[in-house]
Write an enzyme that holds these catalytic residues in place. Structure first.
Site, PDB file in Angstrom:
ATOM      1  N   HIS A 163       0.835  -1.197   0.000  1.00  0.00           N
ATOM      2  CA  HIS A 163       0.000   0.000   0.000  1.00  0.00           C
ATOM      3  C   HIS A 163       0.873   1.251   0.000  1.00  0.00           C
ATOM      4  CE1 HIS A 163      -2.179  -3.380   1.723  1.00  0.00           C
ATOM      5  NE2 HIS A 163      -3.290  -2.827   1.279  1.00  0.00           N
ATOM      6  N   PRO A 205      -6.238  -5.402  11.023  1.00  0.00           N
ATOM      7  CA  PRO A 205      -7.696  -5.422  11.127  1.00  0.00           C
ATOM      8  C   PRO A 205      -8.144  -4.010  11.544  1.00  0.00           C
ATOM      9  CG  PRO A 205      -6.680  -7.235  12.367  1.00  0.00           C
ATOM     10  CD  PRO A 205      -5.594  -6.263  12.017  1.00  0.00           C
ATOM     11  N   ASP A 234     -10.082   6.177   7.042  1.00  0.00           N
ATOM     12  CA  ASP A 234     -11.542   6.063   6.914  1.00  0.00           C
ATOM     13  C   ASP A 234     -12.021   4.706   7.398  1.00  0.00           C
ATOM     14  OD1 ASP A 234     -11.976   8.607   5.457  1.00  0.00           O
ATOM     15  OD2 ASP A 234     -10.771   7.625   3.909  1.00  0.00           O
ATOM     16  N   ILE A 273     -10.873   8.262   0.588  1.00  0.00           N
ATOM     17  CA  ILE A 273     -10.682   7.140  -0.340  1.00  0.00           C
ATOM     18  C   ILE A 273     -10.600   5.847   0.460  1.00  0.00           C
ATOM     19  CG2 ILE A 273      -8.952   6.002  -1.844  1.00  0.00           C
ATOM     20  CD1 ILE A 273     -10.332   8.135  -3.384  1.00  0.00           C
ATOM     21  N   HIS A 304      -4.180   3.092  -3.217  1.00  0.00           N
ATOM     22  CA  HIS A 304      -4.311   2.467  -1.893  1.00  0.00           C
ATOM     23  C   HIS A 304      -3.531   1.157  -1.786  1.00  0.00           C
ATOM     24  CE1 HIS A 304      -6.205   0.444   1.582  1.00  0.00           C
ATOM     25  NE2 HIS A 304      -6.241  -0.600   0.778  1.00  0.00           N
ATOM     26  N   ARG A 313     -18.554 -19.001  38.343  1.00  0.00           N
ATOM     27  CA  ARG A 313     -18.402 -17.542  38.416  1.00  0.00           C
ATOM     28  C   ARG A 313     -18.236 -17.058  39.850  1.00  0.00           C
ATOM     29  NH1 ARG A 313     -24.448 -15.026  37.763  1.00  0.00           N
ATOM     30  NH2 ARG A 313     -25.579 -16.795  38.610  1.00  0.00           N
ATOM     31  N   SER A 347     -23.166 -10.086  37.340  1.00  0.00           N
ATOM     32  CA  SER A 347     -23.507 -11.402  36.836  1.00  0.00           C
ATOM     33  C   SER A 347     -22.257 -12.256  36.601  1.00  0.00           C
ATOM     34  CB  SER A 347     -24.276 -11.213  35.529  1.00  0.00           C
ATOM     35  OG  SER A 347     -25.119 -12.276  35.300  1.00  0.00           O
ATOM     36  N   GLU A 401     -18.159  -4.940  24.163  1.00  0.00           N
ATOM     37  CA  GLU A 401     -17.290  -6.111  24.319  1.00  0.00           C
ATOM     38  C   GLU A 401     -16.057  -6.057  23.414  1.00  0.00           C
ATOM     39  OE1 GLU A 401     -20.544  -6.248  23.585  1.00  0.00           O
ATOM     40  OE2 GLU A 401     -21.452  -6.995  25.437  1.00  0.00           O
ATOM     41  N   PHE A 413     -21.114 -13.828  24.228  1.00  0.00           N
ATOM     42  CA  PHE A 413     -20.695 -12.564  23.620  1.00  0.00           C
ATOM     43  C   PHE A 413     -19.190 -12.488  23.381  1.00  0.00           C
ATOM     44  CE2 PHE A 413     -24.691 -11.296  25.979  1.00  0.00           C
ATOM     45  CZ  PHE A 413     -25.499 -11.523  24.883  1.00  0.00           C
ATOM     46  N   HIS A 456     -28.653 -17.030  24.100  1.00  0.00           N
ATOM     47  CA  HIS A 456     -27.687 -16.846  25.183  1.00  0.00           C
ATOM     48  C   HIS A 456     -26.911 -18.119  25.506  1.00  0.00           C
ATOM     49  CE1 HIS A 456     -29.549 -13.011  25.581  1.00  0.00           C
ATOM     50  NE2 HIS A 456     -28.928 -12.720  26.716  1.00  0.00           N
ATOM     51  N   ARG A 471     -22.625 -20.628  35.189  1.00  0.00           N
ATOM     52  CA  ARG A 471     -23.544 -19.733  35.878  1.00  0.00           C
ATOM     53  C   ARG A 471     -24.091 -20.416  37.118  1.00  0.00           C
ATOM     54  NH1 ARG A 471     -29.122 -19.937  36.205  1.00  0.00           N
ATOM     55  NH2 ARG A 471     -30.075 -17.955  36.745  1.00  0.00           N
TER      56      ARG A 471
HETATM   57  C1  LIG Z   1     -11.555  -5.181   9.679  1.00  0.00           C
HETATM   58  C2  LIG Z   1     -10.999  -5.006   8.319  1.00  0.00           C
HETATM   59  N1  LIG Z   1     -11.819  -5.047   7.266  1.00  0.00           N
HETATM   60  C3  LIG Z   1     -11.321  -4.932   6.020  1.00  0.00           C
HETATM   61  C4  LIG Z   1      -9.985  -4.786   5.819  1.00  0.00           C
HETATM   62  C5  LIG Z   1      -9.435  -4.731   4.413  1.00  0.00           C
HETATM   63  N2  LIG Z   1      -8.982  -3.359   4.113  1.00  0.00           N
HETATM   64  C6  LIG Z   1      -7.721  -2.994   4.260  1.00  0.00           C
HETATM   65  S1  LIG Z   1      -7.456  -1.373   3.938  1.00  0.00           S
HETATM   66  C7  LIG Z   1      -9.083  -1.150   3.540  1.00  0.00           C
HETATM   67  C8  LIG Z   1      -9.571   0.205   3.131  1.00  0.00           C
HETATM   68  C9  LIG Z   1      -9.220   1.172   4.171  1.00  0.00           C
HETATM   69  O1  LIG Z   1      -9.530   2.456   3.793  1.00  0.00           O
HETATM   70  P1  LIG Z   1      -8.857   3.624   4.595  1.00  0.00           P
HETATM   71  O2  LIG Z   1      -8.816   3.306   6.023  1.00  0.00           O
HETATM   72  O3  LIG Z   1      -9.516   4.862   4.183  1.00  0.00           O
HETATM   73  O4  LIG Z   1      -7.368   3.557   4.103  1.00  0.00           O
HETATM   74  P2  LIG Z   1      -6.656   4.390   2.969  1.00  0.00           P
HETATM   75  O5  LIG Z   1      -6.881   3.666   1.698  1.00  0.00           O
HETATM   76  O6  LIG Z   1      -7.217   5.739   2.956  1.00  0.00           O
HETATM   77  O7  LIG Z   1      -5.252   4.317   3.399  1.00  0.00           O
HETATM   78  C10 LIG Z   1      -9.793  -2.330   3.708  1.00  0.00           C
HETATM   79  C11 LIG Z   1     -11.235  -2.464   3.437  1.00  0.00           C
HETATM   80  C12 LIG Z   1      -9.162  -4.746   6.942  1.00  0.00           C
HETATM   81  N3  LIG Z   1      -7.846  -4.627   6.860  1.00  0.00           N
HETATM   82  N4  LIG Z   1      -9.688  -4.828   8.184  1.00  0.00           N
HETATM   83 MG   LIG Z   2      -9.053   6.530   3.272  1.00  0.00          MG
END
Ligand SMILES: Cc1ncc(C[n+]2csc(CCOP(=O)(O)OP(=O)(O)O)c2C)c(N)n1
Ligand SMILES: [Mg+2]
Length: 695
Positions: free
Chosen positions: A39, A141, A181, A213, A287, A383, A410, A439, A464, A500, A547
């Site tokens: 990237h 992630p 984003d 973007i 990107h 618990r 709980s 969570e 959960f 649950h 529980r």
């Molecule tokens: C939880 C999660 N979902 C999807 C992705 C796959 N993914 C990696 S970057 C991206 C787009 C991210 O956009 P943005 O945060 O705006 O990054 P930019 O391109 O502006 O650097 C996605 C969907 C990921 N890494 N983590």
């Molecule tokens: Mg972006």
């Protein structure tokens, strides 16, 4: 014009800052091109931010990236990892090994960057904690990094509250997290931001790369909310820098952050992805794919860079970082060390605690007064036993703390001893955390606390755990000794019904590499589970607790609960120790198996009960021990567990019987559910006999 003359010209024409920024950009472009994946666009856009933050603002000593009072940097948009690899390389940050020893070699070499995304390179696809020194948390992630940074900020406040003394600001660092984003769209970021605002974490600064973007294109197809207004509503201080290339404005915004008290800071940074690329700037293609050789040449021309040079670090760039972050970090570190040496004289016990914590060790006497529960046919709930243990541990281990996602009463995780206190804005040193019904953020925050060397737990209903799973997985990937206390681990909450009642959760958590799951059978197994967990330094643990009350087994009659430390153990056996059938059970089904066992024994059937609180621990025992518990020649085996049968074949083999769940549960009183789903002694006895007949 030759490469060197052009660089010379560039060096003269621009200042060292611009040269450094363009070095970050071009290293990123070259590395992605070489790897044919990665990237480039966001590192190109955020190079001025990274430069300003690291070289002008952050207190970070490249010679010692784990100095406890360093400012933390989290790259939540982890796909922009080349930004971090460039910075760690240019600052000549040194490596540290898993035993916290400072090594002389660099954390990230130019060779690593040339081998970006290749096997064993210290410049992997995304930032990986424990693999690359200088990475504060694993990201990739989206949303995880920013959520984790909230845990880091809570930890800093907690540490300051516990350990700072007048004239001794041992902990006064800040936490910076960069996000895009994607992070802003992910729910976990909202959960975490909401809590950060509530707690008024003024040591926390998020910088939002507002480039409009994402992968599918312009954010006007998905994301048109007013992000700044949202953060204002969360109670953050919101600042805007309209030009990501304006390093003075960036520096100013960061200085406003450091002066802002009582609330976290959110900086909206308007940027252009792929900045400088004539054909790709502001497009989604910048990107996640290499710019291409020709576009790289054009972009380098725009930067005034030698077009053919690759992985170029011009003269003076390393020196510029040495003079910036290097000098500032070294001085801050030196002053801190001197201060800490005085602190050690004035407050030796506190200093000792800080030392222990840094090495993830436990204080002397950490397990004194752990309860021992007498045999009791009614017994108590997992618990309940857990709550008693937690209250002892929290008093024995000063830096042990945690809480629940609004289920404390709980989960029985509330620390009720006098003076335990709650973490709130005005009392950041409490031992009880209130995560609210969040969570996912809870688990990420627990990671952040653990990355800050606190010993932390988070709690909710087992069902959960799904809501927390992405962060639990990262706990395991990062090898953090976090603790997740999950109660209501099967059908014990009967009437609440299948929404649950966990079914697949044990299997799915057992599938996470490195995560230790424990499902104790009675109160004493709960104690032993904690005893085991607390000694872990690099593995997270999940406790699945009942529980409902479970009989406290008579340990004069049955094997001691210390067998938990081996994952599985022979709890009850036939007199000669040569079983013809083995009942293997965990948690609430162990006492059920014991009942079935007594019946079988009374009928002259040589039965054995194996309690298996933890598959992972058992699987790590020697083959000889495993064979002594489950003799290979005894293949009449019955698994009894109120959870998905998935994976149990490994212990019962093909001929064995699985008294487990194959469907979702149902809403009814527990007794009826036990009958319906086969969890009564008679049904286990029948399964055992069927196997023997078949033989
Ligand atoms: C939880 C999660 N979902 C999807 C992705 C796959 N993914 C990696 S970057 C991206 C787009 C991210 O956009 P943005 O945060 O705006 O990054 P930019 O391109 O502006 O650097 C996605 C969907 C990921 N890494 N983590
Ligand atoms: Mg972006």
């Amino acid at each position: 014009m030759s490469a060197t003359t052009l660089v010379q010209a560039t060096a003269n024409a621009t200042n060292a800052a611009q040269l450094s920024i363009n070095t970050i950009r071009t290293l990123s472009m070259d590395a992605v091109q070489q790897a044919k994946s990665g990237h480039p666009g966001t590192p190109m856009a955020l190079a001025p931010l990274a430069y300003t933050l690291w070289n002008r603002v952050m207190r970070f000593d490249p010679q010692d990236p784990i100095w406890p009072n360093r400012d933390r940097f989290v790259l939540s948009n982890g796909h922009a990892s080349m930004l971090l690899w460039s910075i760690l390389h240019l600052t000549q940050t040194k490596a540290v090994n898993a035993d916290y020893e400072r090594l002389g070699q660099p954390a990230v070499t130019l060779g690593d960057i040339r081998r970006f995304r290749q096997l064993d390179s210290k410049a992997p696809g995304h930032p990986e904690y424990r693999w690359v020194s200088g990475v504060e948390t694993t990201t990739g992630p989206l949303g995880q990094g920013v959520a984790t940074s909230v845990g880091m900020a809570i930890a800093q406040k907690w540490l300051a509250s516990h350990y700072n003394r007048p004239g001794f600001d041992i902990f006064d660092y800040n936490i910076y997290a960069v996000c895009g984003d994607g992070c802003m769209m992910e729910g976990v970021a909202s959960e975490a931001a909401s809590l950060a605002g509530h707690l008024g974490l003024d040591n926390l600064c998020w910088i939002y790369d507002n480039n409009r973007i994402t992968i599918e294109g312009d954010t006007n197809i998905t994301f048109t909310e007013d992000v700044a207004a949202r953060f204002l509503a969360y109670g953050w201080n919101v600042l805007s820098v309209g030009d990501a290339n304006d390093i003075d404005r960036i520096e100013h915004a960061l200085s406003v952050f450091r002066k802002t008290k009582g609330r976290p800071t959110f900086i909206v940074l308007d940027s252009h992805i792929g900045y400088g690329s004539p054909n790709k700037q502001d497009t989604a293609s910048a990107h996640g794919e290499p710019l291409g050789e020709e576009e790289i040449r054009l972009t380098k021309r725009r930067y005034g860079w030698p077009e053919e040079a690759k992985f170029l670090v011009p003269d003076g760039v390393y020196e510029h970082f040495v003079a910036g972050v290097g000098a500032r970090g070294a001085q801050a570190h030196r002053q801190w060390t001197a201060l800490f040496n005085q602190y050690r004289v004035s407050f030796p016990e506190l200093a000792n605690e800080i030392d222990l914590m840094q090495r993830r060790e436990l204080p002397a006497g950490w397990d004194t007064n752990l309860p021992v529960f007498p045999a009791d046919s009614t017994g108590l709930a997992g618990r309940e036993a857990s709550g008693k243990v937690l209250n002892v541990l929290a008093q024995n281990i000063p830096w042990f703390l945690g809480g629940s996602a609004d289920l404390g009463p709980s989960n029985k995780t509330t620390l009720t001893y006098e003076g335990a206190g709650s973490v709130q804005a005005e009392s950041p040193g409490g031992k009880n955390l209130h995560f609210g019904i969040r969570e996912h953020a809870m688990a990420a925050i627990v990671n952040g606390l653990s990355l800050s060397k606190l010993r932390a737990f988070g709690a909710t209903f087992f069902i959960f755990s799904d809501y927390a799973r992405p962060a639990i997985r990262l706990s395991a990937l990062m090898e953090l000794p976090t603790i997740f206390v999950f109660t209501h681990e099967a059908m014990g909450d009967g009437e609440d019904g299948p929404t649950h009642q966990p079914v697949e959760h044990l299997a799915s958590l057992r599938a996470i590499p490195g995560l230790i799951t424990l499902r104790p059978a009675d109160a004493n197994e709960v104690v032993e589970s904690y005893r085991y967990i607390m000694q872990l330094r690099h593995e997270p643990a999940v406790l699945a607790l009942s529980r409902q009350p479970l009989p406290t087994l008579d340990r004069t009659k049955y094997a001691p609960a210390s067998g938990v430390a081996r994952g599985a153990y022979v709890l009850a056996d036939c007199p000669e120790g040569n079983p013809e059938v083995i009942l293997i059970a965990s948690g609430s089904e162990v006492s059920l198996a014991v009942k079935a066992h007594e019946t079988l024994i009374a009928e002259g059937i040589r039965s054995r009960v194996v309690s298996i609180p933890s598959w992972e621990i058992f699987d790590h025992q020697t083959q000889a021990y495993q064979d002594s518990v489950l003799p290979p020649d005894v293949n009449a085996r019955v698994a009894v567990e109120q959870a998905s049968s998935f994976g149990w074949e490994r212990y019962v083999g093909k001929p064995g019987r699985l008294n487990c769940m194959k469907t979702f549960g149902a809403s009814a009183p527990l007794k009826e559910l036990q009958k319906r789903f086969g969890f009564e002694p008679g049904q286990v006895v029948a399964a055992a006999k069927a196997l023997l007949v078949r033989k």
